[in-house]
Every structure is written in structure tokens, then in C-alpha cells.
Enzyme design. Structure first.
Site, PDB file in Angstrom:
ATOM      1  N   LYS A   1       0.840  -1.201   0.000  1.00 19.69           N
ATOM      2  CA  LYS A   1       0.000   0.000   0.000  1.00 19.69           C
ATOM      3  C   LYS A   1       0.874   1.251   0.000  1.00 19.69           C
ATOM      4  O   LYS A   1       1.947   1.262   0.619  1.00 19.69           O
ATOM      5  CB  LYS A   1      -0.874   0.052   1.264  1.00 19.69           C
TER       6      LYS A   1
ATOM      7  N   ARG B   1     -10.285 -11.722   2.701  1.00 19.52           N
ATOM      8  CA  ARG B   1     -11.223 -12.754   2.250  1.00 19.52           C
ATOM      9  C   ARG B   1     -10.573 -14.137   2.253  1.00 19.52           C
ATOM     10  O   ARG B   1     -11.263 -15.144   2.354  1.00 19.52           O
ATOM     11  CB  ARG B   1     -11.764 -12.400   0.871  1.00 19.52           C
TER      12      ARG B   1
END
Length: 460
Positions: A240, A314
């Protein structure tokens, strides 16, 4: 800290909550000296305005709290908390002015004005104590307030002090408080016991990845809560940018919220069997980090192509959901700070949720408003299933194109929930700026609405 109502006291001050349009009518019934004092003090009933009215001996005899207008209250979650935050230290009892259908949540908001995250620096929470009105469910409101405080504390704590080790400790402490069991599978034992994606996401971190399991209750319907416990998310090898890492200590907000909900359920002794599953990891960067292009095999046997290591939540939830389904639960609820797409869709204040169960969705929608915990149903849109099927593997963890990111993530998770009755929450778990009853920082989203709806959903 423990958030609770004050015990009854002969020295408490009566508190009149007065909406701005109702001030004139209220004043007509007051003695001349009260009318004069209110006029001279400039009290208008504005939202958050307060006034102590002296008695004959000059000491405070009555307190007033401004309740603003209906339009102003509609813009605030806990409008009475605006006054509670500025009332002088003391003990108060509400005499009138709060609508009956708002009383519970206004009392909850008042208790939350006493919350402060003071682990690293002294804070100044509100000092005004409230005696519980006769018509409210004291135990329920206190249970919700202390569960919210737990959630906020966990989310607010930086990753330096809230890694997988500390998240496990928090779950163990909660389990001990309510005589629940807590078991942990950690490190390479995850491979041995078939949780390969939890292991893959967390193996590069200093603190080993783990699956935390808490169980409580021996009778009633089976409820399983699954919370994303990514204690810090660098983005993995899809690193990020710095600005996007600023709030990644809150990437375990799903775990914090399910622990808060679990605390409420246990404190109120709901007649159900509770199971809590938290995959706790740090998505770190190292030579053994999982990579874009890798194909992982999940506990369920489905293969997953990794097209973005920043879509790691996820993956860990998938293995936990597969385990949840194996337990033949009556309801599975997952909670995660999962996608920025959800924030684009509904902003930070609404908790979007997914379910195929119309009955559960309707119950939750009805519960949200009285719980002051807004939610919004999103669709498991079947035509988007093709977007998560890359061809080279059964599933794609990060479909290209940028469309429907929250929906495709929810569809991905549903593949692992199997035949279980399933609800998924894609939450933000953060208050961006201070509001009445809501300090800046970590926030519970969804648990109060769920607590209110569970009796109908599970027929308790």
C-alpha cells in the site's frame, strides 16, 4: 473501564430535556424565578445546550438539556449525548423530554460519553453520571456499552500492541470472564490442521498466524461469528502507499466487532450456542510472503488465484468460514473491514450487509433504527459470479476492472459458507471525527442491530 449507570441518589439533579420548539410551553409551567433565570442565561433549547437552575438557597436544583429541533436530531446518532458531554460533574435523573422509543439509545449514548481511550495519554471523558430511568432495560444497555468499549479499545490499539498475540489474549480474557472455552491453532499447526490460506497470509510476520476459537453455551440454536483479524495490513507484496496504511491497525475491526457482539450475548445469557472464529494474522512483507500469481488451495478444496496480496482478508475468512460450515450452524455471521468499495457505495456511517435470507434481512432492518446502529442490505448479485472465476483456478481473490468490489468479495466468501444460513458485514469500524457519544477512532458497526434482531432471526 466499566460503563454503568449511577446508583439512585437523593442528591441527584432532575434533568428536563427540552426541544427548542417546546421551551416556551415548558416555561409557562415554571415559577417566575425559573423563567427569569432561563431568560437571563440565554437558554434556548438548542441541541447540546445545558443550564443549571438554582433553588432558593442558590445551589443547583434543576438541570436543563437542549434537545434542538427534529431536523437537528435526525443528523445526530445520540443527540442527548451532546448535552451529557458538557453537563457539570454530578448525578442526573431524566424527568421528561426524551421520546419513549428513543430512551434506551439515548441512555446508551450517555454512557458512551464516559468512554475514553487513555492507554497512551490521559483523556477527559464526560463526568455527568446518569441514573437509569425506570422504563429502560438497564442490564442490556450496560452490556451494549461495555461491549462497544471493548470493540473501540481493540480497534484503537496500534499494531505494536495489538498483533495476533494480543488479539488472542483479548479473546482469552473475554472467554475467562464468561466461562467460555478458547482454543488456538498457531503457526505451522495451521498447515497440519488444514487452514492453508490463513497460514499463507500470515506466515511472513514475526508473530505467527493463528485461528482463535471461542465456544460458549450448551443449548439452543447454534450461532457462529467469524471476524477478520488482520492486525496490520501492509498490502503484502502489493504494498500500500503510505497514506493508505494510516488506518491499517483497524483491519482487525471485524474481529473486534464479533468479540463485542459475543460479549453482549454472553453478558445477557442469550439462550444459544455461541462459536467465535477469528483468523488472526499480520499481512507482512518478507521473503516468504505469498505472491501475486500464486494459487492457494483452501480448506474447502477450492483453489484461489492471488491477483492482489492486498485482498488478503477474504482469504483468511474463507478458511474460517469453511470450518464454520462444518459445524452445522443455524446461522453464520462474518464481519470484516473488507473493501474500500463498500465505503464508496455507502460511506463510513452505514454498515452494508449481505444475505440470501429475506427474513433475517427484514428483522435486521427493523432492529437497526431503535438500536441506533444503521445497516444497509447489499445484493449477492448472481451475474457477478463470473467475475470471481479466473479460469486458471476456481476463484480469483481480486477481480480486475474495479467494478462491484464489495459484492464480488461477498460472493467470494459465500462460496466458503456452504449451505449455512449466512450473513456478511463489510464494515468500516472507524469514526472519522468526534460526534456525541462517538469518540474519534474505533467504532462498533452492526453488533447492536444484530443483538436486537437475533431473537427474531433465531427464534429465541
Amino acid at each position: 473501564m466499566t460503563l454503568s449507570f449511577a446508583p439512585p441518589s437523593d442528591h441527584s439533579l432532575p434533568l428536563y430535556v427540552i426541544a427548542k420548539p417546546d421551551l416556551e410551553a415548558w416555561l409557562k409551567d415554571q415559577p417566575d424565578h425559573v423563567q427569569s433565570w432561563v431568560a437571563a442565561s440565554g437558554f434556548t433549547g438548542a441541541l447540546g445546550q445545558t443550564l443549571l437552575v438554582p433553588g432558593a438557597d442558590g445551589t443547583p436544583a434543576t438541570a436543563l438539556a437542549g434537545y434542538g429541533t427534529e431536523g437537528q436530531r435526525a443528523r445526530k446518532r445520540f443527540p442527548l449525548a451532546a448535552a451529557a458531554e458538557v453537563l457539570p460533574q454530578g448525578t442526573y435523573r431524566i424527568v421528561s423530554g426524551v421520546p419513549a422509543d428513543q430512551l434506551d439509545m439515548e441512555c446508551f449514548g450517555w454512557l458512551m460519553t464516559g468512554y475514553a481511550f487513555d492507554r497512551y495519554a490521559a483523556q477527559s471523558p464526560a463526568k455527568a453520571a446518569l441514573i437509569a430511568p425506570e422504563r429502560v432495560d438497564t442490564a442490556r444497555i450496560e452490556a451494549m456499552a461495555n461491549a462497544e468499549a471493548l470493540t473501540r479499545d481493540l480497534v484503537n490499539t496500534p499494531a505494536s500492541d495489538m498483533g495476533p498475540d494480543q488479539l488472542q489474549s483479548a479473546a482469552e480474557t473475554l472467554a475467562h470472564e464468561f466461562d467460555a472455552t478458547c482454543d488456538v491453532i498457531s503457526g505451522d499447526a495451521l498447515i497440519e490442521q488444514d487452514f492453508p490460506m490463513i497460514h499463507a497470509v500470515g506466515r511472513a510476520a514475526e508473530q505467527p498466524p493463528r485461528l482463535i476459537e471461542m465456544n460458549w453455551g450448551s443449548s439452543g440454536p447454534k450461532l457462529t461469528l467469524v471476524g477478520k483479524g488482520v492486525c496490520f495490513d501492509t498490502g503484502g507484496l502489493n504494498l500500500k502507499p503510505g497514506a493508505s496504511m494510516g488506518l491499517m491497525k483497524k483491519d482487525m475491526g471485524g474481529a473486534a466487532n464479533v468479540l463485542g457482539l459475543a460479549r453482549m450475548i454472553m453478558a445477557l445469557a442469550l439462550p444459544l450456542q455461541l462459536r467465535v472464529l477469528i483468523p488472526a494474522v499480520e499481512n507482512a512483507v518478507a521473503g516468504n510472503a505469498f505472491r501475486p500469481g500464486d494459487i492457494l488451495t483452501s480448506r474447502k478444496g477450492l483453489t484461489v488465484e492471488i491477483n492482489n496480496t492486498d485482498a488478503e482478508g477474504r482469504l483468511v475468512l474463507a478458511d474460517a468460514l469453511a470450518l464454520a460450515d462444518e459445524g452445522d450452524p443455524d446461522l453464520v455471521i462474518s464481519m470484516a473491514t473488507l473493501t474500500g468499495a463498500a465505503r464508496v457505495a455507502v460511506g463510513p456511517d452505514l454498515a452494508p450487509f449481505y444475505t440470501d435470507d429475506d427474513h433475517a434481512a427484514d428483522a435486521l432492518a427493523r432492529a437497526a433504527h431503535p438500536a441506533a446502529d444503521p445497516v444497509w442490505r447489499m445484493p449477492f448479485h448472481e451475474p457477478y459470479e463470473a467475475m470471481i472465476e479466473p479460469g486458471i483456478a476456481d476463484l480469483d481473490n481480486a477481480p480486475s476492472g474495479g467494478f462491484a468490489g464489495s459484492i464480488t468479495a461477498a460472493l467470494f466468501l459465500r462460496r466458503f459458507a456452504g449451505e449455512s444460513r449466512y450473513m456478511h458485514f463489510d464494515i468500516y469500524s472507524w469514526q472519522r471525527s468526534k460526534e456525541p457519544g462517538r469518540s474519534k477512532g474505533g467504532l462498533g458497526q452492526g453488533p447492536r442491530a444484530l443483538l436486537t434482531a437475533l431473537s427474531e432471526i433465531l427464534d429465541l
